[in-house]
Motif scaffolding. Structure first.
Motif, PDB file in Angstrom:
ATOM      1  N   CYS A  79       0.833  -1.198   0.000  1.00 16.43           N
ATOM      2  CA  CYS A  79       0.000   0.000   0.000  1.00 16.43           C
ATOM      3  C   CYS A  79       0.871   1.253   0.000  1.00 16.43           C
ATOM      4  O   CYS A  79       1.868   1.340   0.729  1.00 16.43           O
ATOM      5  N   HIS A  81       0.091   4.130   1.101  1.00 13.98           N
ATOM      6  CA  HIS A  81      -0.116   5.013   2.245  1.00 13.98           C
ATOM      7  C   HIS A  81       0.988   4.816   3.272  1.00 13.98           C
ATOM      8  O   HIS A  81       1.937   5.572   3.319  1.00 13.98           O
ATOM      9  N   ARG A  82       0.932   3.730   4.033  1.00  7.08           N
ATOM     10  CA  ARG A  82       1.949   3.539   5.064  1.00  7.08           C
ATOM     11  C   ARG A  82       2.596   2.175   4.945  1.00  7.08           C
ATOM     12  O   ARG A  82       3.205   1.684   5.893  1.00  7.08           O
ATOM     13  N   GLY A  83       2.427   1.541   3.753  1.00  2.19           N
ATOM     14  CA  GLY A  83       3.264   0.375   3.467  1.00  2.19           C
ATOM     15  C   GLY A  83       2.743  -0.963   3.937  1.00  2.19           C
ATOM     16  O   GLY A  83       3.493  -1.947   3.924  1.00  2.19           O
ATOM     17  N   ALA A  84       1.471  -1.054   4.316  1.00  5.15           N
ATOM     18  CA  ALA A  84       0.948  -2.379   4.697  1.00  5.15           C
ATOM     19  C   ALA A  84       0.899  -3.282   3.467  1.00  5.15           C
ATOM     20  O   ALA A  84       0.734  -2.798   2.338  1.00  5.15           O
ATOM     21  N   CYS A 100      -6.919  -1.824   1.132  1.00  4.26           N
ATOM     22  CA  CYS A 100      -5.897  -2.082   2.152  1.00  4.26           C
ATOM     23  C   CYS A 100      -6.578  -2.333   3.492  1.00  4.26           C
ATOM     24  O   CYS A 100      -7.454  -1.560   3.910  1.00  4.26           O
ATOM     25  N   TYR A 102      -5.562  -1.819   6.356  1.00  4.53           N
ATOM     26  CA  TYR A 102      -5.120  -0.947   7.460  1.00  4.53           C
ATOM     27  C   TYR A 102      -5.998   0.305   7.558  1.00  4.53           C
ATOM     28  O   TYR A 102      -6.779   0.450   8.487  1.00  4.53           O
ATOM     29  N   HIS A 103      -5.914   1.229   6.587  1.00 10.56           N
ATOM     30  CA  HIS A 103      -6.746   2.442   6.661  1.00 10.56           C
ATOM     31  C   HIS A 103      -7.698   2.557   5.473  1.00 10.56           C
ATOM     32  O   HIS A 103      -8.230   3.612   5.191  1.00 10.56           O
ATOM     33  N   ALA A 104      -7.806   1.459   4.733  1.00  9.09           N
ATOM     34  CA  ALA A 104      -8.821   1.353   3.675  1.00  9.09           C
ATOM     35  C   ALA A 104      -8.550   2.176   2.416  1.00  9.09           C
ATOM     36  O   ALA A 104      -9.481   2.545   1.714  1.00  9.09           O
ATOM     37  N   TRP A 105      -7.302   2.477   2.129  1.00 10.56           N
ATOM     38  CA  TRP A 105      -7.031   3.008   0.788  1.00 10.56           C
ATOM     39  C   TRP A 105      -7.430   1.909  -0.199  1.00 10.56           C
ATOM     40  O   TRP A 105      -7.172   0.715   0.043  1.00 10.56           O
TER      41      TRP A 105
HETATM   42  S1  FES Z   1      -1.249   1.409   5.036  1.00 10.59           S
HETATM   43 FE1  FES Z   1      -2.748   0.949   3.576  1.00 10.59          FE
HETATM   44  S2  FES Z   1      -4.301   2.344   3.965  1.00 10.59           S
HETATM   45 FE2  FES Z   1      -2.823   2.843   5.418  1.00 10.59          FE
END
Ligand code: FES
Ligand SMILES: [Fe+2]
Length: 378
Positions: A79, A81-84, A100, A102-105
């Motif tokens: 992802c 955003h923050r790499g999940a 994603c 994690y934060h749903a991107w």
């Molecule tokens: S790490 Fe994927 S949405 Fe935040």
């Protein structure tokens, strides 16, 4: 012992540390596995938009899927955003996007960022620039091949060329119609050995008489230990008694209709560096993809491919599956038995290759040259 001390019939192998040193494996990941064309999956595993596979290529997780326009796409499975890690499953299906956990991107099947919580309050975000990172893709032989290099090497030279060099003829592989075949059986082997041990084993037949009694029964020329499969264009002939390429020499299935008379009753083995083995027999194809996971661990996915009507009609393929499944087990047992020896003092300077194995030396030279060349290109 140095190579100059060796009698002319022997040439040296790589020393043991090439199979045990995590730092050497990291170089192979970075400069070979992440730079070369890598066979990821069967195309028919992505038979409709949203079907996906995740696979390990070098140090990266790669997501391959089919977009709505029907094209196969591949991305780094990370992802923006923050790499999940985006997809944690090995395979599956999404409706129209990857979200994603994690934060749903949320990303479209073409990799573009399509939604995120509060995205409208961030109008300055370029949805393509923050889309998934694309990886190069090719389709050939009913398989998806990916390359993580910015500028991939020539697919024609490295992949198609390997097959043509082995068979001596660019069209010979087409006669097996691999694109049209279906998976009759898949077996995944988790092998506790370095990937090079598996390639080296596949390249020689010096071991065939010792560990492959069933195979040498069907392919008697393998019993003399010569790597017959490495003579350009040569296929090992079935024994007169063998009715088919089966565990007990019993009758196989109908010949693939486009396989020629010359190819009938013969076995051809092809290595496509760095991680594919293709085995051709008249009524099926056995296709191995290796996924090197660690210096001492390799996952091997092996597919037995048959004509669609064989798979659809539920015909019994056990006798043909059992032959190469047993060969795989025999080979991988040998590799696992060898891996611990790689860190022994006895192998610190390496071992030796007998004349019927000398072409393995060419593999070692290729490996080291390619690593050095790619490192120099960094
Ligand atoms: S790490 Fe994927 S949405 Fe935040
Ligand atoms: Fe073998």
């Amino acid at each position: 012992m140095t190579s100059t001390d060796l009698p002319p019939s022997l040439i040296p192998t790589l020393s043991g540390d090439h199979y045990t040193d995590p730092a050497y494996f990291a170089r192979e990941q970075q400069y070979l596995l992440e730079r070369m064309w890598f066979c990821a999956a069967r195309t028919d595993e992505l038979d409709k938009p949203g079907r996906f596979r995740t696979i390990q290529v070098g140090r990266e997780s790669v997501l391959v899927t089919r977009a709505r326009d029907g094209s196969v796409r591949a991305f780094l499975n990370i992802c923006r955003h923050r790499g999940a890690q985006l997809c944690t499953q090995e395979s599956g299906e999404v409706r129209r996007s990857f979200q994603c956990p994690y934060h749903a991107w949320t990303y479209g099947l073409d990799g573009k960022l399509v939604a995120a919580p509060n995205l409208t309050s961030m109008p300055d975000i370029d949805r393509t620039a923050y889309g998934l990172i694309n990886v190069h893709v090719r389709e050939w032989l009913g398989h998806v091949w990916v390359c993580l290099a910015d500028e991939p090497p020539s697919f024609e030279d490295d992949v198609i060329g390997a097959v043509t060099d082995r068979l001596g003829d660019a069209e010979a592989i087409d006669h097996y119609g691999i694109e049209q075949l279906r998976v009759g059986r898949r077996i995944t082997y988790d092998v506790k050995a370095n990937w090079k041990l598996i390639i080296e084993n596949f390249m020689e037949c010096y071991h065939c008489a010792t560990i492959h009694p069933e195979l040498t029964e069907v392919l008697p020329e393998f019993a003399d230990g010569l790597a017959a499969q490495y003579y350009v264009g040569h296929g090992a002939e079935f024994s007169e008694e063998a009715k088919g390429f089966t565990i007990d020499g019993s009758e196989g299935l109908d010949r693939i209709p486009t396989v020629t008379e010359d190819q009938d009753r013969r076995y051809y083995a092809i290595t496509v560096r760095p991680q594919v083995f293709i085995n051709l027999v008249p009524d099926h194809v056995i296709f191995h993809r290796m996924y090197p996971m660690a210096h001492d661990r390799t996952i091997v996915e092996c597919d037995w491919l048959y004509l669609p009507d064989v798979v659809e009609s539920g015909k019994d393929v056990e006798h043909s599956v059992e032959l190469f499944h047993r060969v795989n087990q025999q080979d991988f047992d040998a590799c696992e038995r060898t891996q611990p020896g790689m860190s022994s003092r006895a192998y610190a300077a390496g071992g030796v290759l007998v004349p019927s194995e000398h072409h393995i030396g060419a593999f070692h030279t290729w490996l080291q040259d390619r690593l050095a060349k790619e490192e120099a290109n960094t």
